[in-house]
Design an enzyme around this catalytic site. Structure first.
Site, mmCIF file in Angstrom:
data_model
loop_
_atom_site.group_PDB
_atom_site.id
_atom_site.type_symbol
_atom_site.label_atom_id
_atom_site.label_comp_id
_atom_site.label_asym_id
_atom_site.label_seq_id
_atom_site.Cartn_x
_atom_site.Cartn_y
_atom_site.Cartn_z
ATOM 1 N N GLY A 1 17.338 17.453 51.539
ATOM 2 C CA GLY A 1 18.022 17.053 50.317
ATOM 3 C C GLY A 1 18.636 15.680 50.477
ATOM 4 N N GLN B 1 24.289 8.798 48.636
ATOM 5 C CA GLN B 1 23.840 8.534 50.012
ATOM 6 C C GLN B 1 22.968 7.286 50.101
ATOM 7 O OE1 GLN B 1 22.527 12.829 50.703
ATOM 8 N NE2 GLN B 1 23.217 12.207 52.729
ATOM 9 N N CYS C 1 23.463 16.655 57.758
ATOM 10 C CA CYS C 1 23.472 15.717 56.638
ATOM 11 C C CYS C 1 22.834 14.411 57.106
ATOM 12 C CB CYS C 1 24.907 15.461 56.207
ATOM 13 S SG CYS C 1 25.074 14.293 54.853
ATOM 14 N N LEU C 2 21.994 13.819 56.273
ATOM 15 C CA LEU C 2 21.336 12.562 56.648
ATOM 16 C C LEU C 2 22.350 11.429 56.829
ATOM 17 C CD1 LEU C 2 18.133 12.717 54.422
ATOM 18 C CD2 LEU C 2 18.320 13.185 56.865
ATOM 19 N N HIS D 1 25.480 21.751 49.086
ATOM 20 C CA HIS D 1 25.688 20.546 49.898
ATOM 21 C C HIS D 1 25.473 19.278 49.064
ATOM 22 C CE1 HIS D 1 25.206 18.288 53.846
ATOM 23 N NE2 HIS D 1 24.706 17.426 52.975
ATOM 24 N N GLU D 2 24.360 19.251 48.315
ATOM 25 C CA GLU D 2 24.033 18.029 47.563
ATOM 26 C C GLU D 2 24.975 17.833 46.373
ATOM 27 O OE1 GLU D 2 22.214 16.051 49.117
ATOM 28 O OE2 GLU D 2 21.367 17.514 50.496
ATOM 29 N N HIS E 1 28.146 16.263 47.384
ATOM 30 C CA HIS E 1 28.048 14.801 47.541
ATOM 31 C C HIS E 1 28.397 14.078 46.239
ATOM 32 C CE1 HIS E 1 26.513 13.746 51.504
ATOM 33 N NE2 HIS E 1 25.558 14.658 51.451
HETATM 34 ZN ZN ZN Z 1 24.412 15.409 52.968
#
Ligand code: ZN
Length: 158
Positions: free
Chosen positions: A46, A51, A91-92, A133-134, A137
């Site tokens: 995701g 991000q 998380c990226l 999670h997304e 953000h």
């Molecule tokens: Zn993330």
């Protein structure tokens, strides 16, 4: 399509509230394509627009093993949850790290698709976790706020 630069933990853009999208312009469509390419390139499940430095309510998700089932959510909202799951999350924006996070095991989301039609999607397990999670953000929240115990080093990212 192009791979965009992923913002890393500590970048203040990750702590900001994102604005809803009112119209799917050409620019938004390009952003979606770029976000998908960036997510796949990083082996993530995701990616949220902040991000890549864009404060808009847009996320892409793909939890399929073959990476061929992309989900695009515009202005997503969680409208129903049930159960709990406790597991590893990454998380990226925090490459190489993960931590234990408890999330609902079932999540129903209301959002808009690329034609600005209202849609509802349901997810369990990993997909439910990705929705939470997304969407966090988009409101400036990272999983590190919910992590139980210490972050640890890992190869798995999300
Ligand atoms: Zn993330």
């Amino acid at each position: 399509m192009a791979i965009r630069n992923i913002r890393i933990f500590g970048d203040e853009v990750l702590n900001k509230e994102c604005r809803p999208i009112t119209e799917v312009t050409k620019k938004i469509k390009i952003l979606v394509e770029d976000m998908l390419e960036t997510m796949y390139d990083s082996n993530g499940v995701g990616l949220a627009a902040p991000q890549v430095g864009i404060l808009k309510q847009l996320v892409v998700i793909d939890v399929s093993p073959e990476c061929d089932d992309p989900i695009v959510l515009i202005n997503p909202e969680i409208i129903e949850t049930s159960g709990t799951q406790t597991g590893e999350e990454g998380c990226l924006s925090l490459p190489g790290k993960s931590g234990t996070v408890t999330r609902p095991n079932y999540v129903k989301v209301k959002a808009f698709d690329l034609d600005m039609n209202e849609i509802e999607l349901e997810g369990e397990g990993l997909l439910a976790r990705a929705f939470c999670h997304e969407i966090d953000h988009l409101h400036g929240h990272l999983y590190t706020e919910k992590v139980e115990g210490e972050l640890h080093s890992t190869q798995q990212e999300g």
